[in-house]
Design a protein around this motif. Structure first.
Motif, short mmCIF file in Angstrom:
data_model
loop_
_atom_site.label_atom_id
_atom_site.label_comp_id
_atom_site.label_asym_id
_atom_site.label_seq_id
_atom_site.Cartn_x
_atom_site.Cartn_y
_atom_site.Cartn_z
N ILE A 1 51.56 76.98 55.44
CA ILE A 1 52.17 76.52 54.18
C ILE A 1 51.90 77.46 53.02
O ILE A 1 50.96 78.26 53.06
CB ILE A 1 51.70 75.09 53.81
N GLU B 1 45.63 81.19 51.41
CA GLU B 1 44.29 81.43 50.87
C GLU B 1 44.31 81.47 49.34
O GLU B 1 43.28 81.45 48.71
CB GLU B 1 43.66 82.69 51.47
N GLY C 1 47.65 85.76 55.87
CA GLY C 1 48.83 85.63 56.73
C GLY C 1 48.88 86.62 57.87
O GLY C 1 49.03 86.22 59.03
N SER D 1 58.02 82.16 51.82
CA SER D 1 59.12 82.99 51.33
C SER D 1 60.12 83.31 52.45
O SER D 1 59.79 83.23 53.64
CB SER D 1 58.56 84.30 50.78
N THR E 1 58.87 86.31 54.74
CA THR E 1 57.91 85.94 55.79
C THR E 1 58.57 85.02 56.80
O THR E 1 58.31 85.10 58.00
CB THR E 1 56.66 85.27 55.18
N LEU F 1 62.12 77.64 53.06
CA LEU F 1 61.93 78.93 52.39
C LEU F 1 62.30 78.83 50.91
O LEU F 1 62.22 77.77 50.31
CB LEU F 1 62.75 79.99 53.13
N GLU G 1 65.17 84.96 43.93
CA GLU G 1 64.18 83.96 43.51
C GLU G 1 63.08 84.64 42.70
O GLU G 1 62.45 85.60 43.17
CB GLU G 1 63.56 83.30 44.74
P1 NDP Z 1 54.58 83.61 51.69
O1 NDP Z 1 55.75 83.71 52.57
O2 NDP Z 1 53.99 84.84 51.15
O3 NDP Z 1 53.39 82.85 52.44
C1 NDP Z 1 53.52 81.55 52.99
C2 NDP Z 1 52.43 81.33 54.02
O4 NDP Z 1 52.64 82.24 55.12
C3 NDP Z 1 51.03 81.63 53.50
O5 NDP Z 1 50.12 80.73 54.08
C4 NDP Z 1 50.82 83.05 53.99
O6 NDP Z 1 49.48 83.43 54.05
C5 NDP Z 1 51.46 82.98 55.34
N1 NDP Z 1 51.84 84.28 55.91
C6 NDP Z 1 52.14 85.43 55.26
N2 NDP Z 1 52.45 86.40 56.16
C7 NDP Z 1 52.37 85.86 57.39
C8 NDP Z 1 52.56 86.35 58.71
N3 NDP Z 1 52.92 87.60 58.95
N4 NDP Z 1 52.39 85.50 59.75
C9 NDP Z 1 52.04 84.21 59.53
N5 NDP Z 1 51.81 83.69 58.29
C10 NDP Z 1 51.98 84.50 57.24
O7 NDP Z 1 54.99 82.61 50.52
P2 NDP Z 1 54.12 82.17 49.27
O8 NDP Z 1 52.83 81.58 49.74
O9 NDP Z 1 54.07 83.26 48.27
O10 NDP Z 1 54.98 80.95 48.72
C11 NDP Z 1 56.07 81.13 47.87
C12 NDP Z 1 57.36 80.93 48.61
O11 NDP Z 1 57.35 79.69 49.30
C13 NDP Z 1 58.56 80.89 47.69
O12 NDP Z 1 59.60 81.68 48.22
C14 NDP Z 1 58.96 79.42 47.72
O13 NDP Z 1 60.31 79.21 47.43
C15 NDP Z 1 58.59 79.02 49.11
N6 NDP Z 1 58.41 77.57 49.21
C16 NDP Z 1 59.35 76.84 49.90
C17 NDP Z 1 59.27 75.46 49.97
C18 NDP Z 1 60.30 74.67 50.71
O14 NDP Z 1 60.03 73.52 51.06
N7 NDP Z 1 61.50 75.20 50.96
C19 NDP Z 1 58.18 74.74 49.31
C20 NDP Z 1 57.23 75.60 48.65
C21 NDP Z 1 57.36 76.97 48.60
P3 NDP Z 1 48.90 84.25 52.79
O15 NDP Z 1 48.70 83.27 51.73
O16 NDP Z 1 47.69 84.88 53.29
O17 NDP Z 1 49.94 85.28 52.43
#
Ligand code: NDP
Length: 486
Positions: free
Chosen positions: A155, A184, A214, A235, A238, A257, A388
């Motif tokens: 998440i 984190e 991640g 995002s 990712t 996303l 976004e």
């Molecule tokens: P990210 O995509 O950067 O990260 C999301 C999660 O994925 C984090 O826990 C991250 O860990 C993990 N992650 C990153 N890289 C990998 C990988 N290669 N393999 C597995 N896991 C990985 O998004 P953000 O945390 O920055 O969140 C913002 C985004 O989330 C925005 O685009 C927003 O729109 C979207 N979002 C969508 C929602 C929905 O319901 N549609 C709700 C809330 C947010 P780490 O933190 O270490 O990077």
């Protein structure tokens, strides 16, 4: 004032939650208050070997959990919900300080998260297959719903309690075991939730929580052949990588996303209702919501009036730290600050005009604060109109009539939410029927009170096989059984 007074955080400090226990981690990570930029707590940092241990524990626990009567699983989830409500104040402080949001907004998140455990606790023993008609009297046919096994939940950081609860509750109610990797950047509330789940009676190993990076902990989860389902909130970039990982494993995946959701305001709209909702939609959680109303499409006849009123209300917002409990907090971290101010620069370079806010606006310091910003003079091809930002940045455009509104709403690849403001039901349906969007709101922005509302998404906002009332379908497989009576 600090959320670290909470005994819930004592349990979780410097630890990972694996196999029903808090294990001290080899590596730790500071947790930073976004308003002060100072660390206020430490959590364990999971690496790939910790994730393996969590998957081991989940695999051992899952058959027993699946064999537990559904009504007993439901009772544990309902106790969990009660505990969330009893600890709402502690949890709200934890989420508020971790993400930087005003305390009252965090309270709303905690109550919604707690209600999800109650909802799916009630659903656990009411989710069943169907009996099918046959062409022969000596045949019977039916389906039954079965858990998938071990689910990986990854998440984002913006609404950690809601995001965790929205996946944990249906996955566990259905009889799956889970490994949750919170971001984190905001791991504390999911850790505190795990402690309450333990107290509610979840058997050891059914729930495991491993905050970590991640590319390390997250990738270890999504590349494991011992995972049966991946649910990802984050995002679009990712999300694509996660979809590839799921394809390699041939497991189902749910992706929630990003978004670039418009508020479409027709000339007959009730502006006293619309304007505050439009401002809230882009400033709540400092605009760091997937369903933020980050585009404003206004019918030409009332465009100037709406721009003036929205700008005025944005200027009146009070900004401060989580415990000041004002209208808006800071962005979560330096990366987000760079991203949002970077987009403000891009917008200015593209020729958009800041009606209020912008990078030079006088924002309080220290802390990653950005002033609520409204850009006018935006055209559909500009990056600021399509991509976004994930911050309190709103872009305004004019339209004329339903077809133009629908065309402008469609000018991004996202498909999360479209909100329509009008008193004309034909106009409302004219938009609702034509837009490519998982969700539509009329005269509000996003669902605020429909119970079991599915958080549907499409396009670059992702895909799933059910959320809300339908979420138990996502976390179960349907087995079809036929019987011949001899
Ligand atoms: P990210 O995509 O950067 O990260 C999301 C999660 O994925 C984090 O826990 C991250 O860990 C993990 N992650 C990153 N890289 C990998 C990988 N290669 N393999 C597995 N896991 C990985 O998004 P953000 O945390 O920055 O969140 C913002 C985004 O989330 C925005 O685009 C927003 O729109 C979207 N979002 C969508 C929602 C929905 O319901 N549609 C709700 C809330 C947010 P780490 O933190 O270490 O990077």
């Amino acid at each position: 004032m600090s959320s670290t007074d909470s005994p819930l955080l004592d349990a979780t400090a410097r630890s990972l939650f694996i196999d029903g226990r808090w294990d001290t981690a080899d590596a730790v990570l500071p947790v930073v208050d976004p308003a002060t930029q100072e660390p206020f707590h430490e959590v364990g940092l999971a690496v790939a070997s910790d994730v393996e241990r969590a998957i081991d524990a989940a695999r051992r626990a899952q058959p027993g959990w699946a064999a537990t009567p559904a009504s007993d699983r439901g009772a544990i989830l309902r106790r969990w919900s009660d505990l969330v409500f009893q600890h709402a104040e502690e949890l709200a402080k934890i989420e508020a300080q971790d993400v930087g949001k005003p305390l009252r907004h965090a309270f709303d998140n905690i109550y919604f998260g707690g209600s999800l455990f109650a909802y799916f606790g009630g659903y656990a023993d009411k989710h069943f297959g169907v009996t099918l008609p046959t062409r022969a009297n000596d045949r019977r046919g039916f389906t039954q719903r079965e858990p998938l096994g071990v689910c990986a939940l990854i998440i984002a950081w913006n609404v950690p309690t809601v995001l965790a609860a929205a996946e944990l509750a249906p996955a566990l109610a259905a009889g799956n075991a889970v490994v949750l990797k919170p971001s984190e950047h905001a791991p504390l509330a999911p850790m505190a939730l795990a402690e309450l789940g333990r107290r509610a009676g979840l058997p050891d190993g059914v729930l495991n929580v491993v905050p970590g990076f991640g590319p390390d902990a997250g990738a270890a989860l999504t590349s494991s052949r011992r995972i049966d389902h991946i649910s990802f909130v984050g995002s679009t970039v990712t999300g694509r990588a996660i979809a590839h990982a799921a394809a390699d494993l041939l497991v189902p995946v749910k992706l929630e996303l990003g978004g670039k959701s418009p508020n479409i305001v027709f000339a007959d709209a009730d502006l006293d209702a619309a304007v505050p909702a439009i401002v809230s939609a882009i400033t709540e959680n400092a605009g760091q919501n997937c369903n933020a109303g980050s585009r404003l499409l206004v019918e030409s006849a009332i465009y100037d009036d709406v721009i003036e009123r929205v700008a005025e209300q944005m200027r009146s917002l009070q900004i401060g730290a989580w415990h000041e409990n004002l209208d808006m907090g800071p962005l979560i971290n330096a990366g987000q600050y760079e991203r949002v101010t970077g987009y403000q620069r891009i917008a200015a370079d593209e020729g958009a005009k800041a009606v209020t806010g912008g990078i030079d606006a006088d924002a309080p310091r220290p802390g990653w604060f950005v002033a609520p910003t409204l850009f006018d003079g935006v055209t559909p091809e500009m990056r600021i109109a399509r991509e976004e930002v994930f911050g309190p940045v709103l872009v305004a455009q004019k339209f004329d009539g339903i077809d133009d509104a629908v065309a402008k709403a469609a000018a991004t690849e996202f498909g999360l939410l479209v909100s329509v403001w009008t008193n004309d039901i034909t106009q409302a349906f004219g938009v609702a029927d034509k837009v490519k969007s998982g969700q539509v709101s009329v005269n509000e922005h996003g669902n605020t009170s429909v119970v079991g509302f599915p958080f549907n998404v499409t396009g670059e906002s992702g895909y799933n096989h059910g959320g809300g009332y339908n979420a138990m379908n996502e976390y179960t497989r349907e087995k079809a059984i036929t019987i011949r009576l001899l």
